[in-house]
Design a protein around this motif. Sequence first.
Motif, PDB file in Angstrom:
ATOM      1  N   ALA A  32     -42.968 -47.190  40.192  1.00  0.00           N
ATOM      2  CA  ALA A  32     -41.913 -46.890  41.461  1.00  0.00           C
ATOM      3  C   ALA A  32     -41.469 -48.100  41.800  1.00  0.00           C
ATOM      4  O   ALA A  32     -42.228 -48.991  41.856  1.00  0.00           O
ATOM      5  CB  ALA A  32     -42.933 -46.153  42.164  1.00  0.00           C
ATOM      6  N   GLU A  33     -40.393 -47.895  42.590  1.00  0.00           N
ATOM      7  CA  GLU A  33     -39.802 -48.992  43.245  1.00  0.00           C
ATOM      8  C   GLU A  33     -38.942 -48.502  44.614  1.00  0.00           C
ATOM      9  O   GLU A  33     -38.538 -47.268  44.389  1.00  0.00           O
ATOM     10  CB  GLU A  33     -38.929 -49.842  42.284  1.00  0.00           C
ATOM     11  CG  GLU A  33     -37.734 -49.232  41.832  1.00  0.00           C
ATOM     12  CD  GLU A  33     -36.992 -50.125  40.916  1.00  0.00           C
ATOM     13  OE1 GLU A  33     -37.332 -51.095  40.835  1.00  0.00           O
ATOM     14  OE2 GLU A  33     -36.096 -49.658  40.313  1.00  0.00           O
ATOM     15  N   TYR A  34     -38.677 -49.662  45.308  1.00  0.00           N
ATOM     16  CA  TYR A  34     -37.985 -49.226  46.673  1.00  0.00           C
ATOM     17  C   TYR A  34     -36.625 -49.723  46.636  1.00  0.00           C
ATOM     18  O   TYR A  34     -36.645 -50.967  46.493  1.00  0.00           O
ATOM     19  CB  TYR A  34     -38.873 -49.624  47.868  1.00  0.00           C
ATOM     20  CG  TYR A  34     -38.033 -49.335  49.376  1.00  0.00           C
ATOM     21  CD1 TYR A  34     -37.573 -47.700  49.555  1.00  0.00           C
ATOM     22  CD2 TYR A  34     -37.799 -50.196  49.963  1.00  0.00           C
ATOM     23  CE1 TYR A  34     -36.972 -47.710  50.619  1.00  0.00           C
ATOM     24  CE2 TYR A  34     -37.198 -50.033  51.346  1.00  0.00           C
ATOM     25  CZ  TYR A  34     -36.704 -48.842  51.351  1.00  0.00           C
ATOM     26  OH  TYR A  34     -35.960 -48.531  52.692  1.00  0.00           O
ATOM     27  N   HIS A  42     -37.501 -44.699  44.007  1.00  0.00           N
ATOM     28  CA  HIS A  42     -37.499 -44.356  42.585  1.00  0.00           C
ATOM     29  C   HIS A  42     -39.000 -44.249  42.114  1.00  0.00           C
ATOM     30  O   HIS A  42     -39.551 -45.053  41.996  1.00  0.00           O
ATOM     31  CB  HIS A  42     -36.763 -45.164  41.839  1.00  0.00           C
ATOM     32  CG  HIS A  42     -35.231 -45.324  42.736  1.00  0.00           C
ATOM     33  ND1 HIS A  42     -34.383 -44.431  42.676  1.00  0.00           N
ATOM     34  CD2 HIS A  42     -34.770 -46.416  43.004  1.00  0.00           C
ATOM     35  CE1 HIS A  42     -33.245 -44.881  43.360  1.00  0.00           C
ATOM     36  NE2 HIS A  42     -33.404 -46.339  43.526  1.00  0.00           N
ATOM     37  N   ILE A  43     -39.193 -42.857  41.689  1.00  0.00           N
ATOM     38  CA  ILE A  43     -40.567 -42.757  41.030  1.00  0.00           C
ATOM     39  C   ILE A  43     -40.313 -41.952  39.877  1.00  0.00           C
ATOM     40  O   ILE A  43     -39.567 -40.884  39.693  1.00  0.00           O
ATOM     41  CB  ILE A  43     -41.281 -41.738  41.992  1.00  0.00           C
ATOM     42  CG1 ILE A  43     -41.517 -42.290  43.505  1.00  0.00           C
ATOM     43  CG2 ILE A  43     -42.832 -41.517  41.473  1.00  0.00           C
ATOM     44  CD1 ILE A  43     -41.960 -41.487  44.477  1.00  0.00           C
ATOM     45  N   GLU A  44     -41.069 -42.825  38.818  1.00  0.00           N
ATOM     46  CA  GLU A  44     -40.912 -42.203  37.231  1.00  0.00           C
ATOM     47  C   GLU A  44     -42.271 -42.036  36.833  1.00  0.00           C
ATOM     48  O   GLU A  44     -43.140 -42.925  36.952  1.00  0.00           O
ATOM     49  CB  GLU A  44     -40.315 -43.303  36.282  1.00  0.00           C
ATOM     50  CG  GLU A  44     -39.831 -42.629  35.161  1.00  0.00           C
ATOM     51  CD  GLU A  44     -38.989 -43.723  34.431  1.00  0.00           C
ATOM     52  OE1 GLU A  44     -38.315 -44.648  35.030  1.00  0.00           O
ATOM     53  OE2 GLU A  44     -39.134 -43.763  33.028  1.00  0.00           O
ATOM     54  N   THR A  45     -42.547 -40.785  36.431  1.00  0.00           N
ATOM     55  CA  THR A  45     -43.870 -40.335  35.906  1.00  0.00           C
ATOM     56  C   THR A  45     -43.510 -39.674  34.239  1.00  0.00           C
ATOM     57  O   THR A  45     -42.284 -39.382  34.229  1.00  0.00           O
ATOM     58  CB  THR A  45     -44.835 -39.615  36.501  1.00  0.00           C
ATOM     59  OG1 THR A  45     -43.742 -38.274  37.009  1.00  0.00           O
ATOM     60  CG2 THR A  45     -45.341 -40.123  37.746  1.00  0.00           C
ATOM     61  N   THR A  50     -37.556 -39.307  40.245  1.00  0.00           N
ATOM     62  CA  THR A  50     -36.932 -38.843  41.080  1.00  0.00           C
ATOM     63  C   THR A  50     -36.775 -39.856  42.141  1.00  0.00           C
ATOM     64  O   THR A  50     -37.278 -41.148  41.921  1.00  0.00           O
ATOM     65  CB  THR A  50     -38.012 -37.769  42.037  1.00  0.00           C
ATOM     66  OG1 THR A  50     -39.250 -38.504  42.003  1.00  0.00           O
ATOM     67  CG2 THR A  50     -38.324 -36.590  41.349  1.00  0.00           C
ATOM     68  N   SER A  51     -35.688 -39.658  43.059  1.00  0.00           N
ATOM     69  CA  SER A  51     -35.550 -40.436  43.909  1.00  0.00           C
ATOM     70  C   SER A  51     -35.514 -39.957  45.409  1.00  0.00           C
ATOM     71  O   SER A  51     -34.846 -38.869  45.472  1.00  0.00           O
ATOM     72  CB  SER A  51     -34.037 -40.996  43.792  1.00  0.00           C
ATOM     73  OG  SER A  51     -33.889 -41.935  42.657  1.00  0.00           O
ATOM     74  N   VAL A  52     -36.367 -40.382  46.111  1.00  0.00           N
ATOM     75  CA  VAL A  52     -36.629 -39.713  47.333  1.00  0.00           C
ATOM     76  C   VAL A  52     -36.605 -40.673  48.734  1.00  0.00           C
ATOM     77  O   VAL A  52     -36.729 -41.688  48.259  1.00  0.00           O
ATOM     78  CB  VAL A  52     -38.018 -38.747  47.463  1.00  0.00           C
ATOM     79  CG1 VAL A  52     -37.994 -37.664  46.483  1.00  0.00           C
ATOM     80  CG2 VAL A  52     -38.942 -39.780  47.279  1.00  0.00           C
ATOM     81  N   SER A  53     -36.228 -40.036  49.661  1.00  0.00           N
ATOM     82  CA  SER A  53     -36.439 -40.827  50.939  1.00  0.00           C
ATOM     83  C   SER A  53     -37.550 -41.087  51.422  1.00  0.00           C
ATOM     84  O   SER A  53     -38.762 -40.506  50.922  1.00  0.00           O
ATOM     85  CB  SER A  53     -35.394 -40.078  52.067  1.00  0.00           C
ATOM     86  OG  SER A  53     -36.032 -38.977  52.420  1.00  0.00           O
ATOM     87  N   THR A  59     -43.554 -34.806  49.484  1.00  0.00           N
ATOM     88  CA  THR A  59     -43.102 -33.535  48.822  1.00  0.00           C
ATOM     89  C   THR A  59     -42.746 -33.729  47.415  1.00  0.00           C
ATOM     90  O   THR A  59     -42.259 -32.698  46.781  1.00  0.00           O
ATOM     91  CB  THR A  59     -41.778 -32.754  49.663  1.00  0.00           C
ATOM     92  OG1 THR A  59     -40.605 -33.655  49.153  1.00  0.00           O
ATOM     93  CG2 THR A  59     -41.909 -32.731  51.009  1.00  0.00           C
ATOM     94  N   VAL A  60     -43.319 -34.762  46.766  1.00  0.00           N
ATOM     95  CA  VAL A  60     -43.041 -34.894  45.320  1.00  0.00           C
ATOM     96  C   VAL A  60     -43.669 -34.046  44.718  1.00  0.00           C
ATOM     97  O   VAL A  60     -44.860 -33.355  45.189  1.00  0.00           O
ATOM     98  CB  VAL A  60     -43.268 -36.409  44.996  1.00  0.00           C
ATOM     99  CG1 VAL A  60     -42.265 -37.337  45.629  1.00  0.00           C
ATOM    100  CG2 VAL A  60     -44.666 -36.618  45.331  1.00  0.00           C
ATOM    101  N   ALA A  61     -43.217 -33.974  43.351  1.00  0.00           N
ATOM    102  CA  ALA A  61     -43.903 -32.722  42.508  1.00  0.00           C
ATOM    103  C   ALA A  61     -45.296 -33.032  42.200  1.00  0.00           C
ATOM    104  O   ALA A  61     -45.947 -34.090  42.384  1.00  0.00           O
ATOM    105  CB  ALA A  61     -43.394 -32.492  41.099  1.00  0.00           C
ATOM    106  N   ALA A  62     -46.240 -31.935  42.050  1.00  0.00           N
ATOM    107  CA  ALA A  62     -47.501 -32.216  42.083  1.00  0.00           C
ATOM    108  C   ALA A  62     -48.047 -33.240  40.726  1.00  0.00           C
ATOM    109  O   ALA A  62     -48.953 -34.015  40.985  1.00  0.00           O
ATOM    110  CB  ALA A  62     -48.440 -30.729  41.448  1.00  0.00           C
ATOM    111  N   GLU A  63     -47.178 -33.298  39.696  1.00  0.00           N
ATOM    112  CA  GLU A  63     -47.406 -34.165  38.766  1.00  0.00           C
ATOM    113  C   GLU A  63     -47.321 -35.631  39.156  1.00  0.00           C
ATOM    114  O   GLU A  63     -48.285 -36.829  38.955  1.00  0.00           O
ATOM    115  CB  GLU A  63     -46.361 -34.030  37.761  1.00  0.00           C
ATOM    116  CG  GLU A  63     -46.909 -35.036  36.421  1.00  0.00           C
ATOM    117  CD  GLU A  63     -45.840 -36.000  35.965  1.00  0.00           C
ATOM    118  OE1 GLU A  63     -46.008 -36.735  34.852  1.00  0.00           O
ATOM    119  OE2 GLU A  63     -44.609 -36.044  36.727  1.00  0.00           O
TER     120      GLU A  63
END
Lengths: 380, 308
Positions: A32-34, A42-45, A50-53, A59-63
Amino acid sequence: MSAVESDLSEIQLAAFRETLAEEPIEYDGLAAEYDADEEAYHIETPEHQTSVSADDLGTVAAEQAAYITNWYFYTQQVGSEIKRAFCRWLELAEDHPVPDRYDALAAGIDREWGQLRITTTLADDGTRRYEVRHVDDSDANTDTLTTHTDPFDARDIGTLDADGQYRPLRTAPSLDSGWLFPDLTADEVYEAVEAFYPATVVNWHREQRGELDIDHWRDEQDRQSGIYNLITVLPDEAVEWATAACCDDSQCLKRREWELSEDEPLDADGGDGVFPCREPCSMVVAAGREWAKLEREDTQTYEFELTPSEKEQLEEIVDAVADDTVDEIREADLDESANRYRVRYLREKRFDDDGNLSGTPTRPDGDDNDGANDTDDHDE
Amino acid sequence: MQSLVIVAHGSHLNPDSATPTHTHADTIRATGAFDEVRTGFWKEQPSLREVLRTARGDDIYVVPLFISEGYFTERVIPRELRLEGWDPSLWDSDGISADTATLVASDIDKEVHYCGPVGTHEAMTDVLVRRAESVTGDPSVGEVSESADSEARQTESDGGFGFAVVGHGTERNEKSAKAIEYHTERLRETGRFDEVKALFMDEEPEVDDVTEHFDSEDIIVVPLFIADGFHTQEDIPEDMGLTDDYRDGYDVPTTVDGHRIWYGGAVGTEALTADVILERAADAGADIGDAIARVRQQTKPTTLVAGD
């Protein structure tokens, strides 16, 4: 994986944001980075990118939430590198990705550390909880076990065995059962294990990193002073016997990694324990001192008159004591060589009034020094 | 982060040997003065060889729970802890004045503060007094005019008490007698007890003849030992004539030759000993806030707290 119930808490989100404000996160499958320009995270699993505010972080996905709570637990809640490594070992973290682990933790992941069975479970927010009980109590109803909450209680539980005998070697496989630590934090489970099996986690951790420092028998000999100088004269052959006698898994749950010297391995099996033994312990040194005294004696030829069964009986008595099976022999089981009546009969028949086998004096020359009459273990 | 490491002898035979170490560690842990409190033993686990690696502090204070300077504090412990460059002269001690030395422990490649033993700290005198108070149940024991509880004292005499501090003697360690003499003199200087004498197990004046060494009818006897064991629970009670067989127990006090012997057992089991450990660490620079005051208050016998 099944849906993860763990909503991210405000505290977790704040820690996540604050960390990312400083530097990117890479932990256990989470990257993850901002991006300050885009004001986006930016969040990567493994399954999502995903990229979220900031407002949508919750509200990110459960995973992804699982990966974030996993990051939060291990980096913000577990206090040191050693504890982290131990807790990760407890939940088989190196073998399973976070979603699989979270599924397994829902039911509980069991690991054994010596005679401890440690079960890791997961709270909704990703915090791990730990239950510790004796391996022999794995299937016991918790109602039948004595509950403890203070991890330092483990010290007292480990002091005496089931017969009330003192356990000078805490890593001996004689831990009493019947107790339960139902709900410990990560810090607390570390302290409980430290109290049951002192320094085992830190030595295991050094070994995991390839940094275990091993002091072999010769190092130990060279270091001694005072009354333990005597172990310098213990023959190497006797060290073989001593390790086979004392360091076997039946006597100590540490896995012996020390040898005679780095270039002189011992034949005795070091054992299969999960935590290593990095140098001869004080019990082995104290025993070595006694054997050094005893090994000063020369052998002598005796002549005894025994029936074949009596010779076998003596051998089986030694086995029964060495294997600690005397208490298992039933009162009236006269088939057993170490049965009390059998042994008393043998004594009546074969010992004279002075306790000599077959009336043969131990020291025909009259020297009655048995060479091992010092029982004081306080060498101050 | 600040760690306290208490090192002690321990035993392969006596399960009670480590009890005072654990109890005092618990007391200090509860003050929160240190981020962690670890214990290590010569004869038990974790060993002296491995105790430092269980401590994670940046500032590590090692306090030997031993009675005197000598073989263990000067040779065994520094060697086992792997204190690089250790030499007893670093303590610059006359046998009872060891304070602290700061050395790198090669086991952890960190500096540790290696303190003198608890037994020679001046605060140990206060623990002896506290033991006198707890064994008689009288917070003013010896202070005749101020005694709050004459019932508890029940003295047949004029209220004066003798005090015998008991040690091993010099047979094994010359400096152990120095520690005994030191506290005997300090107790004497308080003026609280009519007579204060040092007695020994294996040399004159011997504890066996305790009643011959005191005029006071009431004699408090406290061994300057860390833990109860063979010597304090078996030898000394039998040698003084408190009982023919230690397994039968004995009364406190027990009358022997017209004197009442108030036998206190090993002073190191007195809860206030935790205070001396803290004093040692504080002398070495540990930042422990008001932990000393709190431990002093907290370890008072309940009868004393009620009287405050």
